[in-house]
Design a protein around this motif. Structure first.
Motif, PDB file in Angstrom:
ATOM      1  N   VAL A  52      44.152   4.144  40.252  1.00  0.00           N
ATOM      2  CA  VAL A  52      43.646   4.702  38.989  1.00  0.00           C
ATOM      3  C   VAL A  52      42.760   5.918  39.264  1.00  0.00           C
ATOM      4  CG1 VAL A  52      42.083   4.226  37.045  1.00  0.00           C
ATOM      5  CG2 VAL A  52      43.886   2.587  37.643  1.00  0.00           C
ATOM      6  N   ARG A  53      41.868   5.780  40.242  1.00  0.00           N
ATOM      7  CA  ARG A  53      40.975   6.899  40.590  1.00  0.00           C
ATOM      8  C   ARG A  53      41.750   8.067  41.212  1.00  0.00           C
ATOM      9  NH1 ARG A  53      37.705   2.692  42.392  1.00  0.00           N
ATOM     10  NH2 ARG A  53      38.347   3.093  44.525  1.00  0.00           N
ATOM     11  N   TYR A  87      44.933   8.970  41.139  1.00  0.00           N
ATOM     12  CA  TYR A  87      45.889   9.690  40.291  1.00  0.00           C
ATOM     13  C   TYR A  87      45.377   9.918  38.873  1.00  0.00           C
ATOM     14  CZ  TYR A  87      49.000   8.862  44.186  1.00  0.00           C
ATOM     15  OH  TYR A  87      49.561   8.845  45.434  1.00  0.00           O
ATOM     16  N   GLN A  88      44.106   9.584  38.651  1.00  0.00           N
ATOM     17  CA  GLN A  88      43.453   9.764  37.349  1.00  0.00           C
ATOM     18  C   GLN A  88      44.317   9.219  36.208  1.00  0.00           C
ATOM     19  OE1 GLN A  88      42.462  13.940  37.257  1.00  0.00           O
ATOM     20  NE2 GLN A  88      40.858  13.684  38.782  1.00  0.00           N
ATOM     21  N   ILE A  89      44.738   7.955  36.383  1.00  0.00           N
ATOM     22  CA  ILE A  89      45.584   7.284  35.405  1.00  0.00           C
ATOM     23  C   ILE A  89      44.695   6.705  34.310  1.00  0.00           C
ATOM     24  CG2 ILE A  89      47.261   5.425  35.053  1.00  0.00           C
ATOM     25  CD1 ILE A  89      47.881   5.705  38.106  1.00  0.00           C
ATOM     26  N   THR A  90      45.089   6.899  33.074  1.00  0.00           N
ATOM     27  CA  THR A  90      44.342   6.359  31.952  1.00  0.00           C
ATOM     28  C   THR A  90      44.764   4.914  31.727  1.00  0.00           C
ATOM     29  OG1 THR A  90      44.241   8.542  30.941  1.00  0.00           O
ATOM     30  CG2 THR A  90      43.805   6.646  29.499  1.00  0.00           C
ATOM     31  N   VAL A  91      43.824   4.002  31.908  1.00  0.00           N
ATOM     32  CA  VAL A  91      44.073   2.574  31.712  1.00  0.00           C
ATOM     33  C   VAL A  91      42.853   1.938  31.060  1.00  0.00           C
ATOM     34  CG1 VAL A  91      45.620   2.295  33.703  1.00  0.00           C
ATOM     35  CG2 VAL A  91      43.185   1.917  33.997  1.00  0.00           C
ATOM     36  N   ASN A  92      43.069   0.759  30.527  1.00  0.00           N
ATOM     37  CA  ASN A  92      41.960  -0.097  30.134  1.00  0.00           C
ATOM     38  C   ASN A  92      41.539  -0.768  31.437  1.00  0.00           C
ATOM     39  OD1 ASN A  92      40.476  -2.452  29.513  1.00  0.00           O
ATOM     40  ND2 ASN A  92      41.481  -2.652  27.527  1.00  0.00           N
ATOM     41  N   PHE A  93      40.465  -0.270  32.043  1.00  0.00           N
ATOM     42  CA  PHE A  93      40.103  -0.693  33.395  1.00  0.00           C
ATOM     43  C   PHE A  93      39.778  -2.184  33.468  1.00  0.00           C
ATOM     44  CE2 PHE A  93      37.611  -0.939  37.309  1.00  0.00           C
ATOM     45  CZ  PHE A  93      38.462  -0.267  38.175  1.00  0.00           C
ATOM     46  N   ASP A 118      53.297  -0.357  29.840  1.00  0.00           N
ATOM     47  CA  ASP A 118      51.914   0.113  29.764  1.00  0.00           C
ATOM     48  C   ASP A 118      51.462   0.579  31.144  1.00  0.00           C
ATOM     49  OD1 ASP A 118      51.845  -0.735  27.102  1.00  0.00           O
ATOM     50  OD2 ASP A 118      51.092  -2.712  27.650  1.00  0.00           O
ATOM     51  N   SER A 119      50.515   1.493  31.167  1.00  0.00           N
ATOM     52  CA  SER A 119      50.027   2.012  32.452  1.00  0.00           C
ATOM     53  C   SER A 119      49.390   0.908  33.298  1.00  0.00           C
ATOM     54  CB  SER A 119      49.071   3.188  32.240  1.00  0.00           C
ATOM     55  OG  SER A 119      48.060   2.862  31.336  1.00  0.00           O
ATOM     56  N   GLU A 120      48.767  -0.093  32.643  1.00  0.00           N
ATOM     57  CA  GLU A 120      48.180  -1.210  33.395  1.00  0.00           C
ATOM     58  C   GLU A 120      49.260  -1.970  34.173  1.00  0.00           C
ATOM     59  OE1 GLU A 120      45.525  -0.197  30.055  1.00  0.00           O
ATOM     60  OE2 GLU A 120      47.644  -0.743  30.098  1.00  0.00           O
TER      61      GLU A 120
END
Length: 175
Positions: free
Chosen positions: A58-59, A61-67, A162-164
């Motif tokens: 996530v960090r 590739y700067q992926i937008t997720v509900n962390f 979903d990105s998650e």
């Protein structure tokens, strides 16, 4: 094959630190933690490694997720396999069986079986269907968003994922 040997080595040496415990408690509710605690230590270690890999992806590739959802799903993605129903040798046997033709996989049994061999047959079923089994458990405690990700983590990728879910799959494959 080398990846599988590494996985076995990691499983044998698995452990959970006080720092890991703090991390788990930061993300999981009490009910979710109870589910997490049903896993064998090697599955817990794997889940923690998946969570760390997911965070890194996530960090990086700067992926937008509900962390928070991402961390919960990473920690809970394998709760369909529990320490009292699946042992390490079951997971090894499943890897070997997956290399065999489907008609030879009749050894796997969904229904409760008696004796050591019967329990191993049922354990193989749990290994193969752990994503669905885990999602059912999560729905029972009201963790519907986590269940939706966990249930599909071994499904074939889809453009609408979903990105998650995408990140979970990549992190799981890496560990």
């Amino acid at each position: 094959m080398i990846k599988r040997i590494r996985q076995l080595y990691k499983a044998i040496r698995a452990g959970i630190t006080a720092e890991d415990e703090s991390f788990i408690n930061e993300y999981l509710t009490l009910d979710e933690r109870k589910l997490f605690d049903t896993m064998a230590v090697y599955d817990k270690r794997h889940a923690l490694n998946v969570a760390a890999s997911a965070a890194k992806l996530v960090r990086q590739y700067q992926i937008t997720v509900n962390f928070r959802l991402m961390m919960k799903a990473a920690l809970l993605h394998d709760i369909g396999r529990t320490a009292d129903t699946v042992i390490l040798s079951d997971k090894i046997l499943l890897v070997l069986l997956e290399m065999l033709p489907p008609k030879l996989q009749h050894f796997i049994a969904k229904d409760k079986c008696q004796g050591f061999i019967g329990r191993r047959r049922q354990a193989l079923y749990r290994c193969m269907h752990h994503a669905f089994i885990g999602a059912v458990k999560l729905r029972k405690i009201g963790a519907l968003d986590v269940a939706a990700v966990v249930e599909r983590h071994h499904n074939k990728p889809d453009d609408n994922d979903d990105s998650e879910l995408v990140v979970l799959r990549k992190a799981d494959e890496a560990n």
